[in-house]
Design an enzyme around this catalytic site. Structure first.
Site, PDB file in Angstrom:
ATOM      1  N   GLU A 139       1.574  -0.502  -5.112  1.00  0.00           N
ATOM      2  CA  GLU A 139       0.571   0.500  -5.440  1.00  0.00           C
ATOM      3  C   GLU A 139       1.287   1.848  -5.478  1.00  0.00           C
ATOM      4  O   GLU A 139       1.591   2.440  -4.444  1.00  0.00           O
ATOM      5  CB  GLU A 139      -0.542   0.555  -4.388  1.00  0.00           C
ATOM      6  CG  GLU A 139      -1.642   1.530  -4.778  1.00  0.00           C
ATOM      7  CD  GLU A 139      -2.245   2.285  -3.604  1.00  0.00           C
ATOM      8  OE1 GLU A 139      -3.354   2.831  -3.768  1.00  0.00           O
ATOM      9  OE2 GLU A 139      -1.608   2.362  -2.539  1.00  0.00           O
ATOM     10  N   ASP A 177       0.824  -1.200   0.000  1.00  0.00           N
ATOM     11  CA  ASP A 177       0.000   0.000   0.000  1.00  0.00           C
ATOM     12  C   ASP A 177       0.863   1.257   0.000  1.00  0.00           C
ATOM     13  O   ASP A 177       1.875   1.335   0.698  1.00  0.00           O
ATOM     14  CB  ASP A 177      -0.896  -0.019   1.237  1.00  0.00           C
ATOM     15  CG  ASP A 177      -1.805   1.186   1.321  1.00  0.00           C
ATOM     16  OD1 ASP A 177      -2.640   1.345   0.423  1.00  0.00           O
ATOM     17  OD2 ASP A 177      -1.659   1.957   2.283  1.00  0.00           O
TER      18      ASP A 177
END
Length: 671
Positions: free
Chosen positions: A454, A425
């Site tokens: 990400e 993330d």
């Protein structure tokens, strides 16, 4: 203390993060400049984690000691101005699939000039940024030597510089470099040699590639020679010399299972019906057969750790405890085992940038300058914690604090053994040196462990020893713009080409998507015609397609509980056929070539239609045509193609050699 890792590459004036690996917060670490280029006045401070800024081009040797152990680390600084530009390679302005907490669609992302980015700062004679240089290493092993050749692109990339790893017992005097080839005699090879190559133009340096060469001490080991850069390893043995077997691995390539995976994102709290008699993990487990039938082989579960109550789960309050609203650790393990029984791998959503403000460490530090956790967080002058985008429920960790790095490495060690990979993330918001350590740490225990970043917009430098696969936010944004009528369908090919232009080497891998839990549903936003065509793009462009739960059933709300009773079977069957086709035909796989074809639109709107060619190494070739505009379009294609659609089996050829396209067709090229 572990060695701080592979040589670092930067430009003069660009800062490089330095940190001890596997740190003990109670130990005093010291960095120093052992050697530097003539004229350099670059210095290091007293902190264990700091940023080193070379002031002149050349090679620097930095030294790390903890009072008992000493390690040297090479930093190669190229000319000032050759570093990647901080603002290039943006995905067009809209963050397709951005923040997990963003509530407004199309929120614009700005990574604040994160380390490593898309393209170099120079421009060509036309005022456009030229392609960043790229390299891929190819290795050949024979009885006497190992030859490592640098394959360079584009044509303007004329130089390469090789670097050796300070951890290995191999000096520059042990190797020979002639042009683009580095040679190591097997007599001096030793047990291990890690070799890195940096592509260069006069204006820029590119993303390094690497090979890991190991020579066993067993001359009777079985081995075979090879030079395929896409293979897992290359081997060569020479029983007559007693030198054993040479194995060559490519550490910057993704695991073989992940390259052509089909990823399915599960928003864990709304994926299944609420039932007080069973856990969410058990409910997800009951739907694994449906996912297996759909063609899914990799699950990405949104965060499963204890949190502050926000349903997305990214505001974590305990990094070592399973969220009580989902189930317990044994039920989580049972879900993973059930997935593995179906040959479905599981990705853990790893959050390293921040904790929830409800985390007990932050609660202790907030308002108390004397708290032992005060240094764990970034702080603004106002006394509020550092954060991004005015998010009010999280606080950014301070990675200059060894205790933070130790804590998060322990988190990695806790969960990596249970799963097959991490979806990382907000990867852009964590220092890249930390990700390098995570990469090497998990790969040392399981070379097939998978790391997906990400990063929006994507960062080519994250290919160099940080992550195995990258969110293709550029193509995601383009697909949404095509659906909205703001871009021509043909611009999808420009989006895929952008990968190479901004500096991703040809062996980089990408996750294709057009919606996730942060974006409005594609079907709800752009309609049925565009949604069916976009599904075809995900399954036929180079990359690993990602399906967000409900995307295949016609779900209209991005985070609503999935409505299985009213699922659209026609859309589900469309996805099932496309994903099966991709598995059946090598021409649709990640490494198959993508190229443009000549086509003319005879019926339908030009802007709604795109056609392209995919060709596998075995010679299988197809033409894919997508129609985002609805109705039945008709296109003439060069080269000549067959008349039957591989997706549905229907006849799509016309008497005059054209092809009809309702949403997506895949037709074989005639020999």
């Amino acid at each position: 203390m572990e060695h701080p890792g592979q040589p670092r590459v930067c430009a003069a004036g660009e800062a490089v993060e330095l940190a001890p690996r596997d740190p003990d917060p109670s130990v005093d670490y010291e960095w120093s400049v052992a050697t530097a280029p003539s004229g350099s006045r670059a210095e290091l401070g007293d902190e264990p984690v700091q940023w080193f800024e070379p002031d002149v081009p050349g090679r620097y040797l930095l030294r790390l000691t903890d009072g008992r152990t000493t390690h040297d680390l090479t930093v190669r600084a190229f000319a000032e101005g050759t570093a990647p530009s901080a603002d290039a390679g943006r995905s067009g302005g809209v963050a397709a699939g951005g923040s997990e907490q963003a509530e407004q669609p199309g929120e614009q992302f700005d990574s604040g000039g994160a380390v490593g980015s898309a393209t170099h700062a120079g421009v060509d004679d036309d005022g456009e940024e030229p392609e960043r240089p790229r390299v891929q290493l190819e290795t050949v092993v024979d009885d006497e030597e190992v030859r490592i050749h640098a394959k360079l692109a584009p044509a303007s990339t004329r130089r390469v510089e090789f670097l050796l790893d300070d951890r290995d017992d191999l000096d520059e005097s042990d190797v020979t470099v002639e042009g683009r080839t580095l040679t190591i005699e097997r007599a001096v090879l030793g047990d291990r040699a890690r070799v890195y190559a940096v592509p260069l133009t006069d204006d820029a340096y590119g993303v390094p590639d690497a090979v890991d060469v190991r020579q066993s001490s067993d001359p009777d080991s079985d081995g075979e020679r090879g030079s395929d850069p896409d293979s897992d390893g290359e081997r060569g043995s020479d029983p007559d010399t007693g030198r054993g077997t040479v194995t060559v691995d490519r550490p910057y390539d993704p695991p073989s299972w992940a390259l052509d995976s089909t990823i399915y994102e599960v928003y864990v709290r709304t994926f299944a019906d609420a039932d007080p008699e069973r856990s969410q993990f058990a409910a997800i487990r009951e739907r694994l057969d449906d996912l297996d039938e759909l063609g899914i082989d990799t699950l990405w579960l949104t965060p499963v750790l204890q949190h502050d109550g926000a349903p997305h789960g990214y505001n974590i309050t305990d990094f070592f405890a399973i969220a009580s609203d989902l189930g317990d650790r044994e039920e989580y393990r049972a879900l993973i085992e059930a997935a593995h029984d179906r040959d479905i791998r599981v990705l853990f959503d790893l959050v390293c940038n921040h904790s929830a403000r409800d985390h007990p460490f932050f609660q202790d530090a907030y308002g108390d300058p004397d708290s032992p956790y005060r240094s764990w967080y970034e702080w603004q002058e106002s006394g509020e914690p550092g954060t991004y985008f005015d998010w009010e429920l999280i606080a950014n960790f301070d990675f200059s604090t060894l205790a933070v790095r130790r804590h998060l490495l322990n988190v990695v060690d806790e969960w990596a053994p249970l799963v097959d990979g991490f979806r990382c993330d907000m990867a852009w918001a964590v220092p890249d040196g930390f990700w390098r350590e995570v990469h090497d740490r998990v790969k040392a225990h399981d070379s097939e462990f998978f790391l997906l970043d990400e990063t929006i917009p994507y960062i080519p430098d994250f290919q160099g020893g940080l992550f195995d696969m990258h969110f293709d936010s550029t193509t995601a944004f383009c697909l949404r713009e095509v659906g909205d009528g703001n871009k021509r369908a043909e611009e999808i090919l420009d989006a895929v080409d952008e990968r190479r232009r901004v500096g991703f080497p040809d062996h980089a891998s990408f996750m294709l998507y057009h919606e996730n839990h942060d974006e409005p549903r594609y079907l709800a936003s752009y309609g049925e015609d565009a949604a069916f065509a976009a599904a075809g793009a995900l399954a036929t462009l180079p990359g690993a397609p990602m399906v967000y739960a409900g995307q295949e059933t016609g779900q209209l709300g991005k985070r609503d509980r999935l409505d299985y009773e009213n699922a659209r079977e026609d859309l589900t069957e469309h996805y099932r056929r496309l994903l099966a086709l991709r598995d059946e035909h090598p021409a649709l796989r990640h490494r198959a070539d993508l190229s443009r074809v000549d086509y003319d639109v005879r019926a339908g709107r030009d802007d709604d239609i795109v056609a392209y060619r995919r060709e596998a190494a075995d010679g299988e070739a197809v033409v894919v045509a997508l129609n985002f505009g609805g109705g039945v379009a008709e296109i003439g294609v060069d080269p000549a193609v067959g008349g039957d659609d591989l997706v549905t089996g229907a006849a799509v050829g016309t008497d005059d050699g054209a092809v009809t396209v309702d949403d997506v067709v895949v037709v074989p090229i005639r020999e």
